[in-house]
Write a protein that holds these residues in place. Structure first.
Motif, PDB file in Angstrom:
ATOM      1  N   VAL A 193     -26.978 -31.970  -1.896  1.00 38.49           N
ATOM      2  CA  VAL A 193     -26.326 -32.717  -3.096  1.00 38.49           C
ATOM      3  C   VAL A 193     -26.119 -31.700  -4.378  1.00 38.49           C
ATOM      4  N   THR A 194     -25.388 -32.441  -5.138  1.00 39.89           N
ATOM      5  CA  THR A 194     -25.003 -31.810  -6.528  1.00 39.89           C
ATOM      6  C   THR A 194     -25.778 -32.354  -7.658  1.00 39.89           C
ATOM      7  N   VAL A 195     -26.375 -31.535  -8.482  1.00 39.09           N
ATOM      8  CA  VAL A 195     -26.926 -32.108  -9.765  1.00 39.09           C
ATOM      9  C   VAL A 195     -26.287 -31.422 -10.673  1.00 39.09           C
ATOM     10  N   LEU A 196     -25.375 -31.858 -11.611  1.00 35.57           N
ATOM     11  CA  LEU A 196     -24.848 -31.386 -12.993  1.00 35.57           C
ATOM     12  C   LEU A 196     -25.887 -31.531 -13.959  1.00 35.57           C
ATOM     13  N   ALA A 197     -25.893 -30.741 -14.834  1.00 34.28           N
ATOM     14  CA  ALA A 197     -26.841 -30.987 -15.971  1.00 34.28           C
ATOM     15  C   ALA A 197     -26.472 -30.325 -17.347  1.00 34.28           C
ATOM     16  N   PHE A 198     -26.445 -31.162 -18.296  1.00 40.91           N
ATOM     17  CA  PHE A 198     -26.062 -30.634 -19.651  1.00 40.91           C
ATOM     18  C   PHE A 198     -27.217 -29.814 -20.088  1.00 40.91           C
ATOM     19  N   THR A 199     -27.004 -28.649 -20.877  1.00 40.04           N
ATOM     20  CA  THR A 199     -28.348 -28.035 -21.477  1.00 40.04           C
ATOM     21  C   THR A 199     -27.816 -27.257 -22.655  1.00 40.04           C
ATOM     22  N   PRO A 208     -26.066 -38.116 -13.184  1.00 37.31           N
ATOM     23  CA  PRO A 208     -26.411 -38.687 -11.953  1.00 37.31           C
ATOM     24  C   PRO A 208     -25.885 -37.686 -10.757  1.00 37.31           C
ATOM     25  N   ALA A 209     -26.680 -37.609  -9.881  1.00 37.96           N
ATOM     26  CA  ALA A 209     -26.553 -36.867  -8.776  1.00 37.96           C
ATOM     27  C   ALA A 209     -25.359 -37.102  -8.133  1.00 37.96           C
ATOM     28  N   SER A 210     -24.596 -36.302  -7.205  1.00 34.59           N
ATOM     29  CA  SER A 210     -23.277 -36.474  -6.495  1.00 34.59           C
ATOM     30  C   SER A 210     -23.466 -35.716  -5.501  1.00 34.59           C
ATOM     31  N   GLN A 211     -22.445 -36.027  -4.528  1.00 35.46           N
ATOM     32  CA  GLN A 211     -22.535 -35.095  -3.084  1.00 35.46           C
ATOM     33  C   GLN A 211     -21.009 -34.866  -2.837  1.00 35.46           C
ATOM     34  N   ASP A 212     -20.827 -33.393  -2.600  1.00 29.17           N
ATOM     35  CA  ASP A 212     -19.335 -33.046  -2.382  1.00 29.17           C
ATOM     36  C   ASP A 212     -19.212 -33.078  -0.917  1.00 29.17           C
ATOM     37  N   HIS A 213     -17.902 -33.008  -0.636  1.00 30.81           N
ATOM     38  CA  HIS A 213     -17.726 -33.089   0.916  1.00 30.81           C
ATOM     39  C   HIS A 213     -16.634 -31.695   1.117  1.00 30.81           C
ATOM     40  N   LYS A 214     -17.256 -30.643   1.434  1.00 26.49           N
ATOM     41  CA  LYS A 214     -16.600 -29.229   1.323  1.00 26.49           C
ATOM     42  C   LYS A 214     -15.863 -29.028   2.509  1.00 26.49           C
TER      43      LYS A 214
END
Ligand code: AMP
Ligand code: GLY
Length: 419
Positions: A193-199, A208-214
């Motif tokens: 899973v991918t979690v993008l985060a602002f910091t 919100p978590a996401s899921q790439d299909h590479k």
């Protein structure tokens, strides 16, 4: 505010689309942009990697704020250069963007601060790398140290395959200087899973978590690509896993970078594997992921400009960031042959019809002589839909995507059903 976004793919289209909704943003520019971005921003003919050219343009045109989206200009120090010119800029400085630009650096940081990741060793000499592979056995993962557009990673099922990969990287220089250092690591298993985060360097706010299909083809087969589609949120990312990730990975990473004198301001991309031993880091990126950005920003309710400013000003702890209580799906329409050989310049039809049912972000398009849209890259379009449930979002994205056609169009048909 006059705002410049640096980049020109689907990610930058999504960022511009969201910023264009902000009442604060009175003029929006994108360099270099693309034919779809031109609907929401004025495109500027400066290459994303031209640091001096970008700073000069931003200064000459009195930009109030610059958002640097892609990895290359971040690693080249574009944010540092904007700051030196007195222009507030979103994104990590070069000394923090190294988290993506050097896998050796990021692995060492994780080891030092006990952030869970695969066990590894770094090598600069081929014979030592080969001996290590022999001793460890397969499966095993071989990675080039530097930026390689997501292609410098070989998950080897056999010792021979791993040795072959190390030879290509270190002796044949298949990835140029990026391969002079390789990282060899333990093969982990589990859903990704991918979690993008602002910091802002202190506070970290996961999106919100996401899921790439590479992989290029259905069933997760074929070569690795930049990403053929994504969903959000993936069902495997439970609230309990989210809590563990925050405690064991997200906050510790931000704290570690600050402790090292490399405070990270921007979007931090956590590529995670949910292994039987708990969540572990596969990779960090120093930016929004693409296509994940397109689906995640489609779920954002808060003004993106407020968030970008809070990250730069160090006030993220005071902002309440809200998300739609929905799910999303993006299906990438690619040129047949991507990520290897493909043709460009084919006319695209059906965009208007598709746009009625979903948001169509342009990744690689340009305008032809008669104002028609032409394919202009490996990934061409990202058809993005949101809905109350994930199944509805997936169905809506595919319904819209099926209106679009161009010669040799390739899309995966199993986005959201592959893991
Ligand atoms: P990276 O560029 O590091 O994200 O690697 C690309 C892909 O290779 C990841 O998305 C994973 O699917 C796979 N991968 C990388 N490292 C590992 C690992 N240690 N174990 C298993 N798979 C891996
Ligand atoms: N979608 C993977 C990445 O942006 O690196």
């Amino acid at each position: 505010m006059k705002v410049l976004v640096v980049g020109g793919g689907g990610r930058e289209h999504a960022i511009c689309w969201k910023l264009a909704q902000s009442p604060k943003v009175t003029e929006l520019y994108c360099a270099p942009g693309n034919a779809g971005i031109a609907h929401v921003a004025q495109c500027v003919d400066v290459k994303a990697t031209d640091v001096d050219g970008m700073v000069a343009w931003a200064r000459d045109n009195a930009m109030d704020f610059v958002m640097v989206a892609p990895d290359d200009p971040l690693a080249l120090g574009m944010v540092d250069a904007m700051e030196a010119a007195g222009i507030p800029a979103f994104g990590p400085r070069a000394n923090a963007a190294i988290l993506e630009a050097s896998k050796a650096f990021s692995k060492e940081l994780m080891k030092k601060y006990h952030i869970p990741t695969a066990k590894y060793q770094t090598f600069t000499e081929l014979d030592k790398a080969l001996a290590y592979i022999e001793a460890q056995g397969a499966p095993i993962v071989v990675k080039v140290d530097g930026l390689a557009l997501g292609k410098g990673v070989v998950v080897a099922a056999t010792v021979d395959e791993a040795k072959q990969a190390a030879r290509e990287m270190m002796a044949d220089h298949k990835f140029g200087a990026s391969g002079s250092t390789v990282v060899i690591e333990e093969c982990m298993t589990g859903p990704e899973v991918t979690v993008l985060a602002f910091t802002d360097g202190k506070t970290v706010v996961p999106m919100p978590a996401s899921q790439d299909h590479k992989r290029a083809y259905d069933g997760n087969r074929g070569p690795n690509t930049g990403g053929m589609g994504a969903i959000s949120p993936p069902p495997q990312y439970t609230p309990e896993i989210a809590r563990r990730c925050m405690e064991e990975i997200f906050q510790p990473t931000i704290d570690a970078l600050r402790a090292e004198g490399r405070p990270f301001q921007g979007v931090l991309y956590f590529g995670l594997m949910l292994t039987p031993d708990g969540p572990k880091v596969v990779e960090y990126n120093a930016r929004f992921g693409d296509p994940e950005c397109q689906v995640v920003l489609s779920l954002l309710d808060t003004d993106l400009m407020d968030i970008l400013q809070a990250c730069v000003e160090g006030t993220l702890d005071r902002l309440d960031i809200r998300w739609k209580n929905e799910a999303g799906c993006i299906v990438v329409l690619a040129s047949g042959g991507y990520p290897l050989d493909y043709q460009k310049g084919y006319p695209i039809s059906g965009l208007e019809e598709a746009g009625k049912a979903a948001t169509v972000f342009h990744a690689g398009t340009k305008l032809g002589p008669d104002g028609e849209y032409l394919t202009n890259g490996g990934r061409v379009l990202g058809v993005t839909a949101t809905a109350p449930t994930l199944d509805e979002a997936i169905a809506a994205a595919y319904d819209a995507a099926r209106h679009i056609s161009f010669q040799d169009l390739h899309m995966r048909t199993d986005i959201g059903h592959a893991f």
